[in-house]
Write an enzyme that holds these catalytic residues in place. Structure first.
Site, PDB file in Angstrom:
ATOM      1  CE  LYS A 155     177.653  62.450  56.213  1.00 34.16           C
ATOM      2  NZ  LYS A 155     177.823  62.986  57.577  1.00 34.16           N
ATOM      3  CB  ILE A 156     176.606  67.729  51.462  1.00 33.63           C
ATOM      4  CG1 ILE A 156     175.870  66.395  51.615  1.00 33.63           C
ATOM      5  CG2 ILE A 156     176.112  68.480  50.231  1.00 33.63           C
ATOM      6  CD1 ILE A 156     174.395  66.511  51.956  1.00 33.63           C
ATOM      7  CG  ASP A 175     181.751  72.998  60.012  1.00 30.17           C
ATOM      8  OD1 ASP A 175     181.264  72.356  59.075  1.00 30.17           O
ATOM      9  OD2 ASP A 175     181.560  72.675  61.216  1.00 30.17           O
ATOM     10  N   PRO A 208     173.012  71.192  59.049  1.00 30.84           N
ATOM     11  CG  PRO A 208     173.587  70.256  61.113  1.00 30.84           C
ATOM     12  CD  PRO A 208     174.165  71.003  59.946  1.00 30.84           C
ATOM     13  CB  THR A 234     170.915  71.727  48.559  1.00 31.70           C
ATOM     14  OG1 THR A 234     172.221  71.815  49.132  1.00 31.70           O
ATOM     15  CG2 THR A 234     170.922  72.295  47.159  1.00 31.70           C
ATOM     16  CB  SER A 235     170.870  72.413  54.177  1.00 33.31           C
ATOM     17  OG  SER A 235     172.189  72.207  53.721  1.00 33.31           O
ATOM     18  NE  ARG A 236     166.029  68.357  56.613  1.00 32.19           N
ATOM     19  CZ  ARG A 236     166.586  67.521  55.726  1.00 32.19           C
ATOM     20  NH1 ARG A 236     166.966  67.958  54.540  1.00 32.19           N
ATOM     21  NH2 ARG A 236     166.734  66.244  56.029  1.00 32.19           N
ATOM     22  CG  ASP A 260     166.460  70.392  46.467  1.00 30.38           C
ATOM     23  OD1 ASP A 260     165.670  70.253  45.507  1.00 30.38           O
ATOM     24  OD2 ASP A 260     166.804  69.457  47.205  1.00 30.38           O
ATOM     25  CD  GLU A 265     160.985  70.718  52.224  1.00 27.98           C
ATOM     26  OE1 GLU A 265     161.811  71.526  51.784  1.00 27.98           O
ATOM     27  OE2 GLU A 265     161.195  69.483  52.282  1.00 27.98           O
ATOM     28  CG  HIS A 297     163.711  67.998  49.970  1.00 21.36           C
ATOM     29  ND1 HIS A 297     163.439  68.435  51.233  1.00 21.36           N
ATOM     30  CD2 HIS A 297     164.855  67.268  50.072  1.00 21.36           C
ATOM     31  CE1 HIS A 297     164.371  68.003  52.063  1.00 21.36           C
ATOM     32  NE2 HIS A 297     165.238  67.283  51.384  1.00 21.36           N
TER      33      HIS A 297
HETATM   34  P1  NAI Z   1     177.203  66.624  57.992  1.00 18.94           P
HETATM   35  O1  NAI Z   1     176.714  66.304  59.355  1.00 18.94           O
HETATM   36  O2  NAI Z   1     178.239  65.748  57.365  1.00 18.94           O
HETATM   37  O3  NAI Z   1     177.775  68.135  57.978  1.00 18.94           O
HETATM   38  C1  NAI Z   1     177.150  69.216  58.603  1.00 18.94           C
HETATM   39  C2  NAI Z   1     178.245  70.226  58.984  1.00 18.94           C
HETATM   40  O4  NAI Z   1     177.600  71.374  59.554  1.00 18.94           O
HETATM   41  C3  NAI Z   1     179.226  69.699  60.044  1.00 18.94           C
HETATM   42  O5  NAI Z   1     180.548  69.875  59.609  1.00 18.94           O
HETATM   43  C4  NAI Z   1     178.919  70.536  61.289  1.00 18.94           C
HETATM   44  O6  NAI Z   1     180.055  70.787  62.097  1.00 18.94           O
HETATM   45  C5  NAI Z   1     178.376  71.817  60.665  1.00 18.94           C
HETATM   46  N1  NAI Z   1     177.548  72.592  61.574  1.00 18.94           N
HETATM   47  C6  NAI Z   1     176.517  72.149  62.346  1.00 18.94           C
HETATM   48  N2  NAI Z   1     175.970  73.170  63.026  1.00 18.94           N
HETATM   49  C7  NAI Z   1     176.660  74.285  62.671  1.00 18.94           C
HETATM   50  C8  NAI Z   1     176.565  75.656  63.030  1.00 18.94           C
HETATM   51  N3  NAI Z   1     175.648  76.081  63.895  1.00 18.94           N
HETATM   52  N4  NAI Z   1     177.441  76.528  62.457  1.00 18.94           N
HETATM   53  C9  NAI Z   1     178.388  76.103  61.603  1.00 18.94           C
HETATM   54  N5  NAI Z   1     178.525  74.810  61.217  1.00 18.94           N
HETATM   55  C10 NAI Z   1     177.670  73.916  61.749  1.00 18.94           C
HETATM   56  O7  NAI Z   1     175.923  66.718  57.079  1.00 18.94           O
HETATM   57  P2  NAI Z   1     175.815  66.533  55.488  1.00 18.94           P
HETATM   58  O8  NAI Z   1     175.693  65.089  55.165  1.00 18.94           O
HETATM   59  O9  NAI Z   1     176.862  67.331  54.827  1.00 18.94           O
HETATM   60  O10 NAI Z   1     174.383  67.180  55.215  1.00 18.94           O
HETATM   61  C11 NAI Z   1     174.108  68.556  55.436  1.00 18.94           C
HETATM   62  C12 NAI Z   1     172.612  68.762  55.401  1.00 18.94           C
HETATM   63  O11 NAI Z   1     172.143  68.576  54.072  1.00 18.94           O
HETATM   64  C13 NAI Z   1     171.799  67.715  56.208  1.00 18.94           C
HETATM   65  O12 NAI Z   1     171.736  68.056  57.579  1.00 18.94           O
HETATM   66  C14 NAI Z   1     170.456  67.749  55.558  1.00 18.94           C
HETATM   67  O13 NAI Z   1     169.645  68.680  56.239  1.00 18.94           O
HETATM   68  C15 NAI Z   1     170.752  68.261  54.137  1.00 18.94           C
HETATM   69  N6  NAI Z   1     170.425  67.270  53.115  1.00 18.94           N
HETATM   70  C16 NAI Z   1     169.587  67.625  52.087  1.00 18.94           C
HETATM   71  C17 NAI Z   1     169.253  66.728  51.097  1.00 18.94           C
HETATM   72  C18 NAI Z   1     168.363  67.101  49.943  1.00 18.94           C
HETATM   73  O14 NAI Z   1     167.874  66.209  49.213  1.00 18.94           O
HETATM   74  N7  NAI Z   1     168.120  68.370  49.678  1.00 18.94           N
HETATM   75  C19 NAI Z   1     169.754  65.340  51.139  1.00 18.94           C
HETATM   76  C20 NAI Z   1     170.682  65.086  52.220  1.00 18.94           C
HETATM   77  C21 NAI Z   1     170.983  66.015  53.175  1.00 18.94           C
END
Ligand code: NAI
Length: 332
Positions: A155-156, A175, A208, A234-236, A260, A265, A297
Site C-alpha cells: 500500500k505505501i 517485491d 514489513p 520509513t518502515s522498520r 523515520d 528506537e 517514527h
Molecule cells: P503492505 O503489507 O501493504 O506491503 C508490504 C509489501 O512488502 C508487500 O507487497 C509484500 O509482498 C512485500 N514484501 C514482504 N516481504 C518481502 C520481502 N522479503 N522481499 C520483497 N518484498 C517483500 O504494507 P504497507 O502498508 O505498505 O506498510 C509497509 C511497512 O511500513 C509496514 O510493514 C510497517 O512496518 C511500515 N509502516 C511505518 C509507519 C511509520 O509511521 N513509519 C506507519 C505504517 C507502516
C-alpha cells in the site's frame, strides 16, 4: 461497559480515541508507559489492551495478559512484528490491527524526508534564523530523471512510487509478489534486488519486518548500492544493520540517509530525552552526520491517519465484544 487499557498513550491518542464514534461505550484507561512482560499485570481485569509499535508483546507478556483476563490485543498500527501471534493464539487472545490508516501519510513523509535532506532545508531553516543567508554547502540535485528504487510495493510503496513518478523520476521496484498491472499502469519496472541496488540513485524501503527482511540492508547490500546514493527508511529500523550503515556513511559511499525508524528506537523514540544523555552510541554517531536526517517514527502522524486508527480500533473492539468478526482484513 467494555474495559480497555491503551499503552504508550500520547495526548493525540487520547484526543482521537475519545472522539471516535462508539468510544463512549468503552471505559478507556490511558497509560503513558509501554506494555511488556513487566507491565502486563496492569491489564488485569481489562477486556482489551491497545498497543503501538514499541510495546513489546512477547510470550511472557501474553501469558500475563491471559492471566488477567484480556481477550483482545488491538494494535493501533499496521506492523505487528512486536506481537507473538502464535502465543496469542495459544492463549486464546484475538489480535487485530489497522492495516491501512493512511498509506499516503507514510509515503508523503518519505518524500518529505528526501526533499529536506537533498535540498538541505533543515540546515537552511536554522541558518536563516541566525541571519546567515549564505548558500555555501546547500547544493542539492534535481529529482527529475533520477532512478528511484522502491522495495516493497504494497500500500505505501505503491503510493511512494506514484509520487516519485510525478516528480519525473524513473521508478524501478522489487517485491516478492510483483503487482504487474499496477506497474504497467504507472510506468514502473520490476527488477531483481541486485539490479535495483546497482541502478538506483535513491532507494526507499516499504517492507514489513519479518525474519526474511531483518537486516536486509547489511554490509554487502549497502556496498552494492551506487556510490552517492540516498537511502530512505520509513518502515522498520531493524531492516537496516546500523553498524554497517555507519561504515557506509563514514567511507562516503552513501550520499544521504533519511530515517523515520531506527533499529534500537524502543524506549528512545516518542519520548523527550533532551534533559538526559543518550546512551546509544550508534544513534549519537548517526546524529552527527550532516547527510543523515532522522525523525522519531512520525510518518503516520497526520490528522487523517489518527482519525482512521481510532475509528477502526474502536469499531473492532465493539464488534468483537458483540460476538461479531472484526472488520475485514484487520484480524491477525
Ligand atoms: P503492505 O503489507 O501493504 O506491503 C508490504 C509489501 O512488502 C508487500 O507487497 C509484500 O509482498 C512485500 N514484501 C514482504 N516481504 C518481502 C520481502 N522479503 N522481499 C520483497 N518484498 C517483500 O504494507 P504497507 O502498508 O505498505 O506498510 C509497509 C511497512 O511500513 C509496514 O510493514 C510497517 O512496518 C511500515 N509502516 C511505518 C509507519 C511509520 O509511521 N513509519 C506507519 C505504517 C507502516
Amino acid at each position: 461497559m467494555i474495559t480497555a487499557a491503551l499503552y504508550d498513550a500520547k495526548p493525540y491518542d487520547r484526543e482521537y480515541f475519545d472522539r471516535a464514534l462508539g468510544s463512549e461505550r468503552i471505559a478507556w484507561q490511558f497509560h503513558e508507559f509501554r506494555l511488556g512482560a513487566q507491565t502486563a499485570a496492569t491489564a488485569a481485569g481489562m477486556h482489551v489492551v491497545c498497543v503501538f509499535v514499541n510495546d513489546h508483546v512477547d510470550r511472557t507478556c501474553i501469558a500475563g495478559l491471559a492471566k488477567g483476563g484480556v481477550k483482545l490485543i488491538a494494535l493501533r498500527c499496521a506492523g505487528f512484528n512486536n506481537v507473538d501471534l502464535k502465543a496469542a493464539q495459544e492463549f486464546g487472545i484475538a489480535v487485530v490491527r489497522v492495516p491501512a490508516y493512511s498509506p499516503h501519510a507514510v509515503a508523503e513523509h518519505a518524500i518529505g524526508l528526501l526533499l529536506t535532506l537533498n535540498r538541505h532545508i533543515h540546515r537552511a531553516y536554522n541558518r536563516v534564523r541566525e541571519h546567515n543567508f549564505s548558500l555555501n554547502g546547500l547544493v542539492g540535485f534535481d529529482l527529475v530523471g533520477k532512478t528511484v528504487g522502491i522495495i516493497g510495493t504494497g500500500k505505501i510503496g505503491r503510493i511512494a512510487a506514484q509520487i516519485f513518478r510525478g516528480f519525473g523520476c524513473r521508478v524501478i521496484a522489487h517485491d516478492l509478489i510483483p503487482n504487474t498491472d499496477w506497474a504497467a499502469q504507472q510506468g514502473v519496472e520490476y527488477t531483481s534486488l541486485p539490479a535495483l541496488l546497482q541502478n538506483s540513485d535513491i532507494i526507499s524501503l516499504h517492507l514489513p519486518l519479518t525474519p526474511e527482511t531483518f537486516h536486509c540492508f547489511r554490509r554487502d547490500t549497502l556496498q552494492q548500492m551506487k556510490h552517492g546514493a540516498y537511502l530512505i527508511n520509513t518502515s522498520r529500523g531493524k531492516l537496516i544493520d546500523t553498524t554497517a550503515l555507519l561504515d557506509a556513511l563514514k567511507t562516503g559511499h552513501l550520499g544521504g540517509v533519511a530515517l523515520d525508524v531506527y533499529e534500537e528506537e524502543e524506549g528512545v523514540f516518542f519520548e523527550d530525552h533532551s534533559e538526559h544523555l543518550l546512551q546509544d552510541d550508534e544513534l549519537n554517531l548517526l546524529l552527527t552526520f550532516p547527510n543523515v536526517l532522522i525523525t522519531s517514527h512520525q510518518a503516520f502522524l497526520t490528522r487523517e491517519a489518527l482519525g482512521e486508527i481510532a475509528r477502526v480500533t474502536t469499531e473492532n473492539i465493539l464488534r468483537l465484544d458483540a460476538g461479531h468478526s472484526p472488520l475485514d482484513g484487520t484480524a491477525l
